[in-house]
Design a protein around this motif. Structure first.
Motif, short mmCIF file in Angstrom:
data_model
loop_
_atom_site.label_atom_id
_atom_site.label_comp_id
_atom_site.label_asym_id
_atom_site.label_seq_id
_atom_site.Cartn_x
_atom_site.Cartn_y
_atom_site.Cartn_z
N TYR A 1 0.74 -1.29 -0.07
CA TYR A 1 0.21 -0.06 0.05
C TYR A 1 0.79 1.35 -0.08
CZ TYR A 1 -3.58 -3.30 1.62
OH TYR A 1 -4.59 -4.31 1.72
N ILE A 2 0.31 2.51 -0.62
CA ILE A 2 0.95 3.63 -0.53
C ILE A 2 0.10 4.36 0.79
CG2 ILE A 2 1.43 5.86 -1.64
CD1 ILE A 2 3.01 3.23 -2.80
N PRO A 3 0.89 4.79 1.60
CA PRO A 3 0.18 5.48 2.72
C PRO A 3 -0.14 7.13 2.59
CG PRO A 3 2.38 5.18 3.30
CD PRO A 3 2.28 4.81 2.01
N PHE A 4 -1.14 7.49 3.13
CA PHE A 4 -1.13 9.19 3.34
C PHE A 4 -1.72 9.28 4.50
CE2 PHE A 4 -1.75 8.27 -1.22
CZ PHE A 4 -1.06 9.22 -1.86
N MET A 5 -1.20 10.10 5.30
CA MET A 5 -1.37 10.48 6.50
C MET A 5 -2.54 11.30 6.97
SD MET A 5 -0.29 9.79 9.88
CE MET A 5 1.09 8.90 9.40
N ILE A 6 -3.63 10.97 7.72
CA ILE A 6 -4.59 11.54 7.95
C ILE A 6 -4.50 12.60 9.19
CG2 ILE A 6 -7.11 11.64 8.39
CD1 ILE A 6 -7.36 9.12 6.82
N ARG A 7 -4.24 11.82 10.19
CA ARG A 7 -3.63 12.38 11.41
C ARG A 7 -2.59 11.47 12.29
NH1 ARG A 7 -5.69 9.97 16.07
NH2 ARG A 7 -7.28 8.28 15.75
N GLY A 8 -1.84 12.29 13.18
CA GLY A 8 -0.80 11.41 13.72
C GLY A 8 0.71 12.10 13.31
N SER A 9 1.63 10.89 13.34
CA SER A 9 2.79 11.08 12.65
C SER A 9 3.69 9.75 12.54
CB SER A 9 3.83 12.05 13.72
OG SER A 9 3.81 11.62 15.08
N VAL A 10 4.44 9.67 11.67
CA VAL A 10 5.36 8.39 11.50
C VAL A 10 6.72 8.71 11.22
CG1 VAL A 10 5.72 6.50 9.72
CG2 VAL A 10 3.28 7.19 10.53
N LYS A 11 7.79 8.03 11.98
CA LYS A 11 9.13 8.08 11.79
C LYS A 11 9.43 7.15 10.72
CE LYS A 11 11.58 6.43 15.03
NZ LYS A 11 12.33 6.19 16.26
#
Length: 214
Positions: A46-56
């Motif tokens: 999958y290709i992710p798109f951030m809606i809320r939060g954060s990813v390192k």
């Protein structure tokens, strides 16, 4: 249910047909903090798109982390996207820094969209520009800044990402993210605390009031 307003804000420029396809093929997932999303060597689905939060997003070298960048709301991971043009194998690790929600697009769908909706490339050109700046800043930090400055900047960055101040960070966590040892970080934190740059307490680490952490 997928957040319609998020889709419109992110992809509305591509038209209603595209927005409808995002609703049809997109998947939303709510993920707990400190959850590993993908590892180096895993196949990307999958290709992710951030809606809320954060990813390192980071790599590992001899057990030590090297942070590439953080994915924040309304952003995507370009290193994940770029891999779909080669072998679909991840070259990075990614972990949620806080409770997050992401929009996931299957890579097969993304391939189809790149042909039928070439305007979507604009999204990733913008992301590449951001990430290039992030990586250059990371290199400058590692090469030109002393460790005490890097530790202080890292704390400010985490406060900015999470909105928590004071912020709870372990010495080991800081050391792992900056590619050094816990003992060294403990000495550095004590030094900058004695210099009045930070305060350490049960609630966490607080930046001195005169510092701008936004």
């Amino acid at each position: 249910m997928i957040d319609h307003q998020f889709i419109v804000n992110k992809f509305g420029f591509l038209g209603n047909d595209f927005v409808n396809e995002v609703h049809e093929y997109g998947i939303t997932d709510k993920i707990k903090a400190k959850t590993e999303l993908i590892r180096e060597g895993e196949k990307i689905k999958y290709i992710p798109f951030m809606i809320r939060g954060s990813v390192k997003v980071y790599c590992l070298n001899d057990g030590r982390e090297l942070i590439y960048y953080y994915v924040r709301p309304n952003e995507s991971c370009v290193m994940t996207f770029s891999s779909i043009f080669s072998n679909y194998i991840s070259k990075i690790y990614a972990i949620t820094e806080e409770e997050s929600e992401v929009l996931l697009i299957p890579v097969s769908v993304m391939h189809d969209w790149l042909i039928r909706f070439p305007g979507i490339n604009r999204v990733f050109y913008q992301e590449y520009d951001k990430r290039f700046i992030d990586v250059m800043n990371m290199v400058n930090e590692a090469v030109f800044h002393r460790l005490d400055k890097r530790v202080l900047n890292y704390i400010k960055q985490q406060i900015s990402i999470t909105g928590n101040h004071p912020i709870k960070l372990t010495h080991r966590e800081i050391a792992s993210n900056l590619g050094t040892s816990r003992e060294v970080v403990s000495r550095v934190l004590k030094k900058i605390e004695n210099e009045g740059e930070i305060f350490q307490g049960k609630e966490g680490i607080r930046i001195a009031i005169h510092e701008n952490v936004s």
